[in-house]
Design an enzyme around this catalytic site. Sequence first.
Site, PDB file in Angstrom:
ATOM      1  N   CYS A 173      18.255  24.690   4.826  1.00 42.28           N
ATOM      2  CA  CYS A 173      17.364  25.798   5.169  1.00 42.28           C
ATOM      3  C   CYS A 173      18.077  27.140   4.991  1.00 42.28           C
ATOM      4  CB  CYS A 173      16.848  25.651   6.599  1.00 42.28           C
ATOM      5  SG  CYS A 173      15.469  24.473   6.752  1.00 42.28           S
ATOM      6  N   ASP A 208     -35.860  -3.484 -11.923  1.00 39.72           N
ATOM      7  CA  ASP A 208     -36.284  -4.100 -10.668  1.00 39.72           C
ATOM      8  C   ASP A 208     -35.794  -5.545 -10.610  1.00 39.72           C
ATOM      9  OD1 ASP A 208     -37.557  -1.788  -9.920  1.00 39.72           O
ATOM     10  OD2 ASP A 208     -39.527  -2.432 -10.656  1.00 39.72           O
TER      11      ASP A 208
END
Length: 527
Positions: A24, A342
């Site tokens: 960091c 269908d």
Amino acid sequence: MFPLKEKDRRVVRVLLGAGCCPRCVLRFCCVGIQTTYRLSRKKLFSELHKFLNDEESNPEVVECNQPPCKKIRLQDSEKNDEDGDQNAATKLLSNEYILRSDQVQTCTVCLGILQDLCEKDFVKKVCSEVDSAGYHFSSLVLSVSLPPQLLVREHATWLLVKQEVGQQGSVLAKDDILQLKEVYKWITHPLLSEELGVPVDGKGLFEVSVIFAHPETDGDCHFLATVCRDCFRPTKNKQSVFTRMAVVKALEKIKDDDFLQHFPYRFEPPKGSVVVQEIQCTHDSVYVAGRYNKFSRTLPQTPWVIDGERKMESSVEELIGEPLKKMFKVENLNFSSSGREDVDVRALGNGRPFVIELLNPHRTSFLQQELKELQEKINGSTDKIRVRDLQIVTREAIGHMKEGEEEKTKSYRALIWTEKTIGKSDIDFLEELKDLKLDQKTPLRVLHRRPLAVRTRLIHSMKVEYIDQHHFHLYLKTQAGTYVKEFVHGDFGRTKPNLGTLMNMTTDILELDVESVDVDWPPKLDE
């Protein structure tokens, strides 16, 4: 040489004194050399110690973790007296406050992400999870999810460093700080690649997500909801309002003085590092396309369930999809096709184009011969359907099917019944009708799943085949989306004109077959 300059010396002292880990420290010093971050923590802190002491010695130290409330001094502090007394943050380090490896404390900024959780032992644990998930992959993408409170801690540290460099007449923009995720990936990508034997990049189809959490500091974000209320709005799909995006917006909006009233430059070191909440493995979908024939009049295209009760034992989707699920090792799929018939309608001719999206497949690479063998297996397992041209396609290629669905023509054969007796001469006129325009209200039978509307459709041509005084075959070529059954019986006048009005008698449909779907996709394969 360690990539730090004289102007970084005061910043390094401040950050180490604030409890930052070496990586960091380098991020806030804007060090952009990837290989530097891949050095061990011991080596990094040793180099930082040398930098501060201007010495060649390499003491056996690992990291400065002294809580910020203690005064910190360096052996050569006499050389820096004019700077050392202005601010507690600029006081120097002494060896008495440098901790050995068994005393390492968690970084106050990254909460341990750039400490143990990016080094080889942790990466091996991630790889073990990946191996146990059982995926086949040739490259991977690493995704990291960080707790949103890291943004708050990073913002506080940036204000501290900005003040420090400002005293030196310099400026540190927030965007100049190296992103935690970016540094994390710099370190872990080579380790993952070495361990798994595949490249790690941003373009792979297989993704490993590591989700971190730190319950101890969850409250760090809460003051932002008071100061910037409009940035935190409850949403249905989020468990917390403190999302990463919401915190970013709040930090962009809040003034420095308001921030520091609630969150100090310095904070106590956390008791522990972040924890891994979850490691997720996911693979992008694979798409398999083909054409199917349906020979049964009692087989729905997709599972037919009404009010939780199953009406048919199987479906086209399941007869094709279940073998694919086993082959690609998936639990779920999505079935789509160029239109649908269908349950009592057959699909004949070259068949109806379809595509199946296989979600999160564990296996993805197959030879075309393997797909051909699977196709034969499907066709041999049932007499209700037949599959052809089975192949893996891209997501983009599916667009051809969707485009064809809007523009295609379809050919039908219908068995017609008439109430009145007819002769061949009574039906011949139908063949003379071209591009017959229909206005069709949404049929009653599909009104529960489609919006009420009047749709204009064309019947391009018709041919007739006389059978007897009450029956004939009607062959139709229609525009996509034409309701053929409703054209025949009229649907209580909801389709105009209809076959009954054209023939001036009551007509009905007994059987219907789809004879062709004129979409030139997917590509035809040699049998």
